[in-house]
Scaffold this active site. Sequence first.
Site, PDB file in Angstrom:
ATOM      1  CG  HIS B  80      41.945  -1.892 -12.859  1.00 23.40           C
ATOM      2  ND1 HIS B  80      41.101  -2.438 -13.531  1.00 23.40           N
ATOM      3  CD2 HIS B  80      41.751  -2.804 -11.867  1.00 23.40           C
ATOM      4  CE1 HIS B  80      41.005  -4.199 -13.781  1.00 23.40           C
ATOM      5  NE2 HIS B  80      41.137  -4.375 -12.631  1.00 23.40           N
ATOM      6  CG  ASP B 110       9.479   0.943 -19.694  1.00 24.68           C
ATOM      7  OD1 ASP B 110      10.674   0.877 -17.841  1.00 24.68           O
ATOM      8  OD2 ASP B 110       9.704   0.872 -20.302  1.00 24.68           O
ATOM      9  CD1 TRP B 145      38.771  -1.843  -3.733  1.00 25.40           C
ATOM     10  CD2 TRP B 145      36.324  -1.117  -4.410  1.00 25.40           C
ATOM     11  NE1 TRP B 145      37.928  -2.798  -4.079  1.00 25.40           N
ATOM     12  CE2 TRP B 145      36.744  -2.248  -3.428  1.00 25.40           C
ATOM     13  CE3 TRP B 145      35.186  -0.237  -4.574  1.00 25.40           C
ATOM     14  CZ2 TRP B 145      35.918  -3.385  -3.028  1.00 25.40           C
ATOM     15  CZ3 TRP B 145      34.201  -1.361  -3.901  1.00 25.40           C
ATOM     16  CH2 TRP B 145      34.731  -2.758  -3.719  1.00 25.40           C
ATOM     17  CB  SER B 174      23.219   6.348 -10.020  1.00 19.73           C
ATOM     18  OG  SER B 174      22.933   5.360 -11.200  1.00 19.73           O
ATOM     19  CB  SER B 175      23.276   1.877  -6.918  1.00 23.25           C
ATOM     20  OG  SER B 175      24.351   1.610  -8.306  1.00 23.25           O
ATOM     21  CG  HIS B 258      31.219  -9.052   2.173  1.00 21.12           C
ATOM     22  ND1 HIS B 258      32.553 -10.175   1.509  1.00 21.12           N
ATOM     23  CD2 HIS B 258      29.985  -9.922   2.144  1.00 21.12           C
ATOM     24  CE1 HIS B 258      32.162 -10.648   1.049  1.00 21.12           C
ATOM     25  NE2 HIS B 258      31.048 -11.116   1.253  1.00 21.12           N
ATOM     26  CD  GLU B 260      29.184  -2.382  -4.967  1.00 20.58           C
ATOM     27  OE1 GLU B 260      27.974  -2.519  -4.250  1.00 20.58           O
ATOM     28  OE2 GLU B 260      29.116  -2.852  -5.689  1.00 20.58           O
ATOM     29  CE1 TYR B 262      28.848 -11.643   0.737  1.00 18.44           C
ATOM     30  CE2 TYR B 262      29.017 -13.343  -2.000  1.00 18.44           C
ATOM     31  CZ  TYR B 262      29.350 -12.421  -0.151  1.00 18.44           C
ATOM     32  OH  TYR B 262      30.702 -13.494   0.570  1.00 18.44           O
ATOM     33  CB  SER B 273      19.402 -19.399 -13.088  1.00 18.51           C
ATOM     34  OG  SER B 273      20.211 -19.864 -12.055  1.00 18.51           O
ATOM     35  CG  HIS B 307      35.393 -11.819   5.323  1.00 17.40           C
ATOM     36  ND1 HIS B 307      34.644 -12.086   5.210  1.00 17.40           N
ATOM     37  CD2 HIS B 307      35.808 -10.825   4.104  1.00 17.40           C
ATOM     38  CE1 HIS B 307      33.621 -11.792   3.673  1.00 17.40           C
ATOM     39  NE2 HIS B 307      34.927 -10.772   3.580  1.00 17.40           N
ATOM     40  CG  HIS B 308      36.769  -7.126   3.051  1.00 20.43           C
ATOM     41  ND1 HIS B 308      37.010  -7.727   2.305  1.00 20.43           N
ATOM     42  CD2 HIS B 308      35.548  -7.520   3.370  1.00 20.43           C
ATOM     43  CE1 HIS B 308      35.830  -8.135   1.586  1.00 20.43           C
ATOM     44  NE2 HIS B 308      35.180  -8.011   2.278  1.00 20.43           N
ATOM     45  CB  THR B 333      28.107 -20.125  -2.622  1.00 22.78           C
ATOM     46  OG1 THR B 333      27.868 -19.070  -1.806  1.00 22.78           O
ATOM     47  CG2 THR B 333      28.681 -19.411  -3.323  1.00 22.78           C
ATOM     48  CE  LYS B 336      22.969 -19.429  -7.387  1.00 23.87           C
ATOM     49  NZ  LYS B 336      21.377 -18.792  -7.052  1.00 23.87           N
ATOM     50  NE  ARG B 455      44.664  -6.118  -3.099  1.00 20.69           N
ATOM     51  CZ  ARG B 455      43.069  -5.989  -2.164  1.00 20.69           C
ATOM     52  NH1 ARG B 455      43.174  -6.208  -1.628  1.00 20.69           N
ATOM     53  NH2 ARG B 455      42.757  -5.245  -2.993  1.00 20.69           N
TER      54      ARG B 455
END
Lengths: 324, 531
Positions: B80, B110, B145, B174-175, B258, B260, B262, B273, B307-308, B333, B336, B455
């Site tokens: 998941h 393009d 994950w 790919s990314s 981390h 990731e 964002y 926006s 922080h994880h 943040t 925004k 968890r």
Amino acid sequence: MFGRNAGVGITTLFTALIAGAGAALAQEAGLGAPFEWQMGFQDPASPFMQDVVKFHNSMLLLITVITLFVLGPMLYIVFRFNAKSNPVPSKNTHNTMLEVLWTVIPIIILVAMAIPSFKLLYKGDVVPTAAAVADLYEIDVAGEITLKATGLQWAWEYEYVDNGLFLFSSCLYGPDYWCFGGEAPEGARRLLETDNPVVVPVNTLIKVQVTAAAVIHAWAVPAFGVKIDAVPGRLSETWFVAQRIGTYYGQCSELCGMYHSYMPIQVNVVSQEDYDTWMAGQLAAMQPDRLKAPTTLFAQKGAFAQQGISPRRDPANALDIPNN
Amino acid sequence: MTETTAGAHEAHGAPTGWRRWLYSTNHKDIGSMYLIFAVVFGIVAGLMSVIMRMELQTPGVDIMWGDTPEHTFNVLVTGHGLIMVFFMVMPAFIGGFGNWMVPLMIGAPDMAFPRLNNFSFWILIPSALLLVGSTVIGDGAGTGWTVYAPLSTIGHSGPSVDMAILALHLAGASSIMASINFITTIFNMRAPGMTLHKMPLFVWSQLVTVFLLLLSLPVLAGAITMLLTDRNFGTAFFDAAQGGDPVLYQHLFWFFGHPEVYVLVLPSFGIISQVVATFSRKPIFGYLGMAYAMVAIGAVGFIVWAHHMYTAGMGVDTEAYFVAATLVIAVPTGIKIFSWIATMWGGSLTFETPMLWAMGMIFLFTLGGVTGVVLANSGLTTAFHDTYYVVGHFHYVMSMGAMFGIFAGFYYWVGKMTGRQYPEKLGKIHFWLTMVGVNLAFFPMHFSGLAGMPRRIADYPDAYAGWNLVSSLGAYISFSAALFFLYVVYVTFKSGEKVEASYWGEGATTLEWSVPSPAPHHTHEAPPTVR
């Protein structure tokens, strides 16, 4: 259209208020387990957890205010600036004062939050001696006990370092192929009760040293505000002082494989006399060869070893569980 | 130059049939394929979560199947997470909307590297096959994950974790290639007059996002390669018995992990926006602040990873640093959120479906953001780490912050992409159904977490049953909403009202609204001039 923001907002506000109140609600004395529909922390039973609850309460208030500060204007916008009420949009895209304010004020709020946050963090990290803890928290601490907890797949092994006592503690009530107690009797706490709970005296500094055999686990007791990773190859240390006699539960808090749900932690906090009696009895009953580290999980779980069966009822489906 | 280009294409004509898709070098076609890919895998991962919630609806292990039902649960948890991150959100935002709209918005014909674009998409197919395959070949990867060692090395024998690692290698490649493509395109192919400070905020969000990917994915690749060699080639990076350190993996993973998260939410900011400005009929408030807030979030996002790891035992001074750095991110943040509100303030708002999604996103992302501020405090970590409080937090910022942005983008741009508009009433039903479902599903998780529920457990102590039941009901409503979305898509394609080039009115000011709907196969063959 009208209900959207309002509905969510009111629900949030209501629940936030309840959560705040719930944190302060008294609970059954000495209970260190969750109760139904609980919305806040378990009743703190250690001085550090009391500080955690206090700090969280102020954080909860802060974030509720911030949330309302966002929700309020959005609701106002829906009613005041919809196309019917305000057919001509303003062209305003700048307001330096506003931008400065909403940068500087959050910074001030964060600094204000960081100060008690760092205080809490460093307070919890005090070098655990009974004198230091007693001094810092202004409580009476009777003595010190060192407890070593080793995470195994999937149970905890404890060593009372000062006495040389070993305990193997596993889940009592749960799936019958893993936990020993069979069908859970009325009122039993499934997945929380263990066959050999940790016993500690009240108002004593317990230094908990944790490690693990193969994979990472975590030792946690929410009522004490204790949680620390059990990492193979490391000996990590934390501490708590239990201030109320009672039974406290926690669960393994790092995914460690398939029976991660089935390795709870149970700590019975008793009077000093009861602890001494218990310790004497345990030492007398302990087999001498128990001091050797067991080689397989099955050897540790004596009943299984005697019966020679795998965790799933049908021996034909036995899985190859790795040795620890 | 442009004349020759246009002429050269007419000479051989656009490809047709399967070649149009397999050999595509067209940013719109590739974008469409990415979007379809994201929808398919979103349903797959959503189904996995429904099955998990069916299990968690009541105490006991009743739904999970196989010899080791708890392991099956862990495999679902892992699948998941990985599918939602790598095969739903990222393909939708970057491959899908990014490919479609970035060239249109900057006036480019393009992407800079059209064939690389093709490769980035098609490499996802073997990647997905490897990941799905890992669940059926071998026992499945039940690691979460995050794939922590030693559970993923010593704790999992067989091919499943290896297949999952290889799937991540391909998705990462790919990314990375897509990032190179987007950076080059955005830096070099903007129309004359479109300075960086005139770019739409959606393009800014893509630029920051792909920089994050470019710099963080190689670290993930390194970390999972070290897992692979520990598992198969006798290395001991993470094996304490041979001198390695399991915590090293956590540092390497979260150094990627981390940024990731964002990556997963910044494009949403960009879409919001665009939508808020359009439906407020006002330009975005504080454009430069918005653009550089995203840059700040991206940059600071690289220095907060641990922080994880507050319970891993890093040392109190290290933890204190990460608390401070994490709290810093709240400032840009907040800028925004306030700027979006200031954009709406004084505007002339209508509340069509894209605007509902955008406003829902702003409020619900704020909820997720404030629980993130709570979690930033390492002093509270013993209470919250690895509990459902964290699960509630990240689902608010993901299932609401990111996913609401995806739906906002769909409803905003579907007319541009297909030439047909969605039926407004159906769009609103989809929104409200989702709104109820996700809040019912994820708000109670904060309560479960406060009460101490860990968890990644397949079964829980009976006291947690109440909120888990509510969560499960919310999950079923959310998934029904997702199925309803498929129906909305179907009706749109079949009988949606045909729309003109700029169908949202005077609030839509970016370049994609200057081309016909549906956008022709080739657009901006001569670059527009931007004043």
